[in-house]
Scaffold this motif. Structure first.
Motif, PDB file in Angstrom:
ATOM      1  N   UNK A 238     -28.319  25.221 -57.812  1.00  0.00           N
ATOM      2  CA  UNK A 238     -29.727  24.936 -58.631  1.00  0.00           C
ATOM      3  C   UNK A 238     -29.704  23.595 -60.190  1.00  0.00           C
ATOM      4  N   UNK A 239     -28.559  23.719 -60.435  1.00  0.00           N
ATOM      5  CA  UNK A 239     -28.216  22.484 -61.118  1.00  0.00           C
ATOM      6  C   UNK A 239     -28.384  21.514 -60.456  1.00  0.00           C
ATOM      7  N   UNK A 240     -27.370  21.076 -59.105  1.00  0.00           N
ATOM      8  CA  UNK A 240     -26.996  20.162 -58.326  1.00  0.00           C
ATOM      9  C   UNK A 240     -28.508  19.356 -57.609  1.00  0.00           C
ATOM     10  N   UNK A 241     -29.092  20.859 -57.469  1.00  0.00           N
ATOM     11  CA  UNK A 241     -30.236  20.565 -56.797  1.00  0.00           C
ATOM     12  C   UNK A 241     -31.265  19.823 -58.493  1.00  0.00           C
ATOM     13  N   UNK A 242     -31.393  20.138 -59.015  1.00  0.00           N
ATOM     14  CA  UNK A 242     -32.396  19.250 -60.381  1.00  0.00           C
ATOM     15  C   UNK A 242     -32.038  18.299 -60.778  1.00  0.00           C
ATOM     16  N   UNK A 247     -34.815  17.426 -57.806  1.00  0.00           N
ATOM     17  CA  UNK A 247     -35.706  18.452 -57.069  1.00  0.00           C
ATOM     18  C   UNK A 247     -36.310  18.779 -58.553  1.00  0.00           C
ATOM     19  N   UNK A 248     -37.950  18.963 -58.528  1.00  0.00           N
ATOM     20  CA  UNK A 248     -38.492  18.659 -60.013  1.00  0.00           C
ATOM     21  C   UNK A 248     -38.223  19.793 -60.463  1.00  0.00           C
ATOM     22  N   UNK A 249     -37.949  20.233 -61.680  1.00  0.00           N
ATOM     23  CA  UNK A 249     -38.183  21.787 -62.590  1.00  0.00           C
ATOM     24  C   UNK A 249     -39.202  22.425 -61.878  1.00  0.00           C
ATOM     25  N   UNK A 250     -40.509  22.183 -61.734  1.00  0.00           N
ATOM     26  CA  UNK A 250     -41.255  23.068 -62.000  1.00  0.00           C
ATOM     27  C   UNK A 250     -41.692  23.403 -60.692  1.00  0.00           C
ATOM     28  N   UNK A 251     -40.986  22.778 -59.536  1.00  0.00           N
ATOM     29  CA  UNK A 251     -40.509  23.472 -57.923  1.00  0.00           C
ATOM     30  C   UNK A 251     -39.597  25.102 -58.308  1.00  0.00           C
ATOM     31  N   UNK A 252     -38.319  24.282 -58.987  1.00  0.00           N
ATOM     32  CA  UNK A 252     -37.452  25.555 -59.237  1.00  0.00           C
ATOM     33  C   UNK A 252     -38.166  26.531 -59.718  1.00  0.00           C
ATOM     34  N   UNK A 253     -38.365  26.426 -61.130  1.00  0.00           N
ATOM     35  CA  UNK A 253     -39.576  27.147 -61.290  1.00  0.00           C
ATOM     36  C   UNK A 253     -40.352  28.842 -60.678  1.00  0.00           C
ATOM     37  N   UNK A 254     -41.020  27.132 -59.988  1.00  0.00           N
ATOM     38  CA  UNK A 254     -41.990  28.721 -59.044  1.00  0.00           C
ATOM     39  C   UNK A 254     -40.956  29.581 -58.125  1.00  0.00           C
ATOM     40  N   UNK A 255     -39.891  29.005 -57.959  1.00  0.00           N
ATOM     41  CA  UNK A 255     -39.708  29.645 -56.690  1.00  0.00           C
ATOM     42  C   UNK A 255     -39.051  30.896 -57.917  1.00  0.00           C
ATOM     43  N   UNK A 280     -31.440  23.796 -48.821  1.00  0.00           N
ATOM     44  CA  UNK A 280     -31.420  21.692 -49.235  1.00  0.00           C
ATOM     45  C   UNK A 280     -32.494  21.194 -49.711  1.00  0.00           C
ATOM     46  N   UNK A 281     -32.078  20.441 -49.662  1.00  0.00           N
ATOM     47  CA  UNK A 281     -33.295  19.387 -50.368  1.00  0.00           C
ATOM     48  C   UNK A 281     -33.011  18.038 -50.131  1.00  0.00           C
ATOM     49  N   UNK A 282     -33.389  16.682 -50.132  1.00  0.00           N
ATOM     50  CA  UNK A 282     -33.052  15.198 -50.103  1.00  0.00           C
ATOM     51  C   UNK A 282     -34.330  14.428 -51.005  1.00  0.00           C
TER      52      UNK A 282
END
Length: 931
Positions: A238-242, A247-255, A280-282
């Motif tokens: 999650x830290x790498x994604x952010x 990756x937006x904080x809002x999207x991670x927090x929404x998850x 995953x993400x890009x």
């Protein structure tokens, strides 16, 4: 070179040889003995030592040289790489006494004995050795003695000893590092406080992972790389994604909020999604000039390794010109982040490392990082691996390793800079063993002190790397004392603001795959004009001047020349249909990558995609040479691997979906070795992560008396995973069907991509019944169901319809009973999934007087298509007539081990198909029953 011109370690070695010669001349080789007959060590002075003369100091000279070499080779054993302060392994050879010398002796010897950059700035050997210790036995352990290529080994040695990759630590740089690890720590603390008990697999204890990735990615971008593909398990994801993929904080927090809204979770969407730490993400925009992708990863921690390698290979491969594909490793960078328990524990790691230097799988070097918690779930290193380090496996592949203390930011960044520079220079793998700890239990809800009470008592009082670094910078006067708290507060405010403004139903982004559109496959036109086919066939058979074919192949090549002459003659065999399909796909401008176990020749010697000159061994690949092609064709024999090989091709396929990617098994059941890849990526990746793979699998299948391991490709396993239109499974019985199938798959790569599993023949590859007419290639299309042309004209007289798939059809029509069974129709189900209910309903409607419907298969009742197809057929026929099963009885093994038993059972199976009152008879293992 004169003997007295040797320096450093080499001089020590010469003197050691001379001492052996002096004591026993016969103990050394004649050439060296002859050189020593006219030479003795000369006395000489240096600015930094007392004179060395005669033989009295030879042992001390040799001892000093050996000590230096041992520090270089084994210094990592004494390095302080554990942030928690455990004692290093150590080794006696790292101390002067083990070599018969003292510190005083070292002070009397020249620094040149130690050699390298440290010697240039040292007054004597003692000073040079002390510098070596600081380099090799501090918070970094350079581990490269196992690298056999001298140029690579010497480069790493010089890089370590010169310190040229140490990062600048001026005030600005030092503060930037502090700011970054503060951002990393605050993110984890915020999640821990805001979502107590929620699983997140925290990076805490390995916080420097993010700055290391920053350094590698930016360094690679400076070297011209344009794509970085990352693979990692849960820890720190999650830290790498952010912070690496933005990756937006809002999207991670929404998850974390996990909203249940009608627009998000609907049964009719046909997907299930996956947990947040598998996603995953890009990057939406490049970091500098570099796009960064993180591949999705299941709980099979290292399974993503070959997937990432395949993605990197695809991203760096140019296929827009005819001929061979061209790979440029400089524009793509794979980075794999491993777990310390998983790296040595999971076999796919070794399989993937084995791919790294193979021509068809090279990715220009991978940077590996072991996120080393020094702990699995609860298992300690002693429970997890037999090597000295978690990284031990990499030694066998000659990969340089740097063990680094995760609490030393400078050492971590040096390792990162060294890694990407080595990769850029040599195009080879490099491994960073990032040694840290895990601040909480395996999944935040776990209590680690149950099993590691002493370690977790130490962790509880251990400061974070941010706190250690901040304290260091404040003590040095590099930063203001109030800055660390200010940075912490600033990053916390960003997260709190994002959380306060969160709209979970809007911010949550589910991984919706594109909806499959029913009927698209049936609309594809796959026929090719006969004149075009003849033209391409002639071009494929053109012989280069001076190329000598093997004499046993000459007859087949001559036959191919006339294969398309008569439009209605069944002269097109399986191999011809395949090569023409591939050639016409290339002529349409679609690139092809074909790999597998002995795929160049084909397990049954039917393909010969690569010819070898009988005299010189020179290769000829006709599909790369013919003039009609508009795209690249590559074909490679894969190593004898299924798991990593299929993972690689899956990654290649999803990275570049416009290319037709084909993998062939030596025998269909060999795909058992890739069950993890099939279950976790190929068949479920669409539902979990919104991926759209279109990988083609060629799986030789059919019961021919070759035993349990060479009969079945286990189609039941694919059918068990079939849902939501996630794959295609076919069992072709004619060459034309195969021709149209491949062309259809190529045509659907963008419009309707699905993985395609093809149960291919073995003995039928050259069977006349499988042959097709050239006209069928021109005018036909793939048929999901093939009716019985002979029975159709007497539809009213048909009492039994036998449905079957694949090779058993040929056995049926070859039976003597066929000619006298005018009351039976034999229909082939060529596509098992998606189930062709419309086509099958149309076929059955032609036989109004049918008394029973039979499903006939070679496989045991609990295998093959029966369990899947039974409810489909029951729904299709309703109360119209009984449904009967004819096939082998239930069995734990796919087939008989005896060829004689196979023949008996096969004969009984065929007889029962033609007998309206059929019942199984002893001693056969065939079962016939009404259901």
């Amino acid at each position: 070179m004169r003997l007295d011109e040797f320096q450093g370690v080499n001089a020590g070695y010469v003197l050691e040889l001379y001492e052996r010669y002096r004591q026993n001349p016969e103990s050394i080789d004649p050439e060296t003995r002859h050189a020593f007959e006219s030479w003795t060590p000369a006395s000489h002075d240096t600015a930094s030592t007392q004179p060395i003369s005669g033989n009295t100091n030879i042992q001390k000279i040799v001892g000093a040289a050996n000590l230096a070499e041992c520090i270089r080779r084994y210094g990592h054993l004494a390095a302080r790489i554990d942030p928690l302060g455990s004692e290093p392994i150590g080794d006696p050879s790292l101390y002067p006494g083990a070599h018969g010398i003292t510190d005083a002796d070292l002070k009397a010897l020249p620094a040149s004995l130690v050699d390298g950059p440290v010697a240039e700035s040292s007054a004597n050997a003692f000073e040079a050795i002390a510098k070596l210790r600081r380099i090799y036995c501090s918070t970094t352990g350079f581990d490269y003695a196992h690298v056999f290529v001298p140029e690579e080994r010497e480069w790493v040695r010089h890089a370590a000893e010169s310190g040229r990759f140490l990062p600048p630590m001026d005030a600005t740089s030092a503060e930037a590092v502090l700011d970054r690890i503060t951002q990393v720590e605050v993110f984890e603390r915020f999640l821990h406080r805001t979502f107590p008990g929620k699983t997140r697999f925290s990076v805490e204890g390995l916080d420097m992972l993010v700055p290391i990735l920053d350094e590698i990615i930016c360094g690679a971008a400076d070297h011209g790389a344009r794509n970085a593909v990352l693979g990692m398990a849960h820890r720190g994801r999650l830290n790498v994604l952010a912070h690496v993929l933005d990756k937006p904080y809002a999207q991670i927090l929404a998850e974390f909020k996990d909203p249940v809204a009608a627009k998000s979770f609907r049964i009719d969407l046909g997907w299930m999604g996956d947990v947040k730490y598998h996603a995953g993400a890009r990057t939406a925009a490049p970091r500098g000039q570099m796009y960064v992708t993180l591949a999705p990863n299941p709980s099979h921690l290292e399974a993503v390794n070959p997937v990432v390698e395949g993605m990197a290979r695809a991203a760096g491969t140019s296929v827009d010109r005819p001929g061979a594909a061209h790979f440029n490793g400089g524009i793509t960078l794979p980075i794999l982040i491993h777990g310390d328990a998983a790296f040595p524990g999971q076999g796919v790691v070794a399989e993937t490392l084995n791919l790294s230097r193979l021509a068809g799988y090279d990715t220009g070097g991978t940077i590996h990082i072991i996120a080393n918690n020094q702990l699995g779930f609860t298992a300690t290193p002693a429970d997890s691996y037999s090597t000295s380090y978690a990284s031990g496996l990499a030694r066998g592949f000659k990969i340089p390793i740097v063990h680094v203390n995760a609490d030393d930011p400078v050492a971590c960044l040096e390792a990162a800079r060294l890694a990407w520079e080595y990769r850029a220079r040599f195009g080879l793998d490099f491994l960073i063993d990032l040694v840290g700890y895990r601040r909480y239990g395996h999944n935040e809800g776990d209590e680690p002190s149950f099993t590691q009470p002493v370690v977790y008592k130490a962790i509880a009082s251990h400061p974070t790397v941010r706190e250690i670094w901040a304290h260091t910078l404040v003590d040095k006067g590099t930063i203001r004392p109030e800055l660390p708290d200010a940075l912490f507060k600033r990053h916390l405010e960003v997260l709190e603001t994002a959380y306060a403004s969160l709209k979970p139903e809007q911010d949550y982004v589910p991984p919706l795959p594109p909806r499959a559109v029913a009927g698209v496959a049936g609309l594809v036109s796959t026929g090719v004009p006969l004149d075009r086919l003849r033209e391409i066939n002639d071009a494929l058979l053109t012989r280069p001047h001076g190329f000598t074919f093997h004499r046993k192949l000459e007859r087949g090549l001559e036959k191919r020349k006339t294969a398309l002459a008569n439009p209605v003659e069944r002269s097109v065999d399986w191999a011809t249909a395949e090569e023409l399909a591939l050639a016409t796909i290339l002529a349409d401008g679609i690139p092809i990558r074909m790999t597998g176990e002995d795929v160049e020749r084909g397990t049954f010697s039917h393909r010969h995609a690569v010819f070898h000159d009988a005299d010189t061994g020179k290769q000829l690949i006709a599909l790369q040479e013919f003039p009609h092609s508009r795209a690249a064709f590559e074909i490679h024999n894969s190593p004898l691997s299924e798991n990593a090989a299929i993972g690689f091709e899956f990654g290649y396929n999803v990275q570049e979906p416009r290319r037709l990617v084909i993998w062939e098994a030596q025998y269909g059941d060999f795909i058992n070795g890739a069950q993890v890849m099939l279950d976790q990526f190929v068949t479920s990746g669409r539902a979990k992560w919104g991926l759209t793979p279109s990988l083609v699998f060629l799986l030789p299948h059919g019961y021919e008396g070759q035993g349990p391991e060479h009969s079945s490709a286990r189609p039941e396993r694919f059918l068990e995973a079939a849902a939501d239109i996630n794959l295609r499974l076919v069992n072709c019985t004619t060459a034309a069907q195969y021709f149209h199938l491949l062309r259809r798959q190529a045509a659907l790569l963008e419009r309707d991509p699905l993985p395609l599993f093809v149960l291919t023949p073995k003995s039928l590859l050259r069977h006349p019944a499988v042959g097709s007419t050239p006209q069928e290639l021109e005018q036909g299309r793939f048929l999901s169901v093939i009716d019985d042309d002979d029975a159709r004209g007497r539809g009213g007289a048909i009492k039994r319809v036998v449905l079957c798939s694949g090779k058993v059809y040929v056995d049926l029509i070859g039976s003597e009973r066929r000619a006298v069974s005018s009351h039976i129709a034999i229909c082939r189900v060529e596509q098992l999934y998606p189930f062709p209910n419309i086509a099958l309903k149309e076929v059955l409607g032609r036989y109004p007087s049918v008394r029973d419907l039979v499903w006939l298969q070679e496989e045991p009742e609990n295998m093959g298509a029966w369990a899947f197809i039974r409810p489909q057929l029951e729904e299709l026929i309703g109360d119209r007539c009984p449904l009967r099963y004819i096939g082998r009885a239930r069995s734990a093994s796919p087939s008989e081990g005896s060829a004689a038993w196979h023949q008996l059972n096969q004969k009984t199976l065929i007889e029962q198909a033609f007998d309206l009152d059929s019942h199984a008879s002893a001693p056969s293992l065939v079962l016939s029953k009404q259901v």
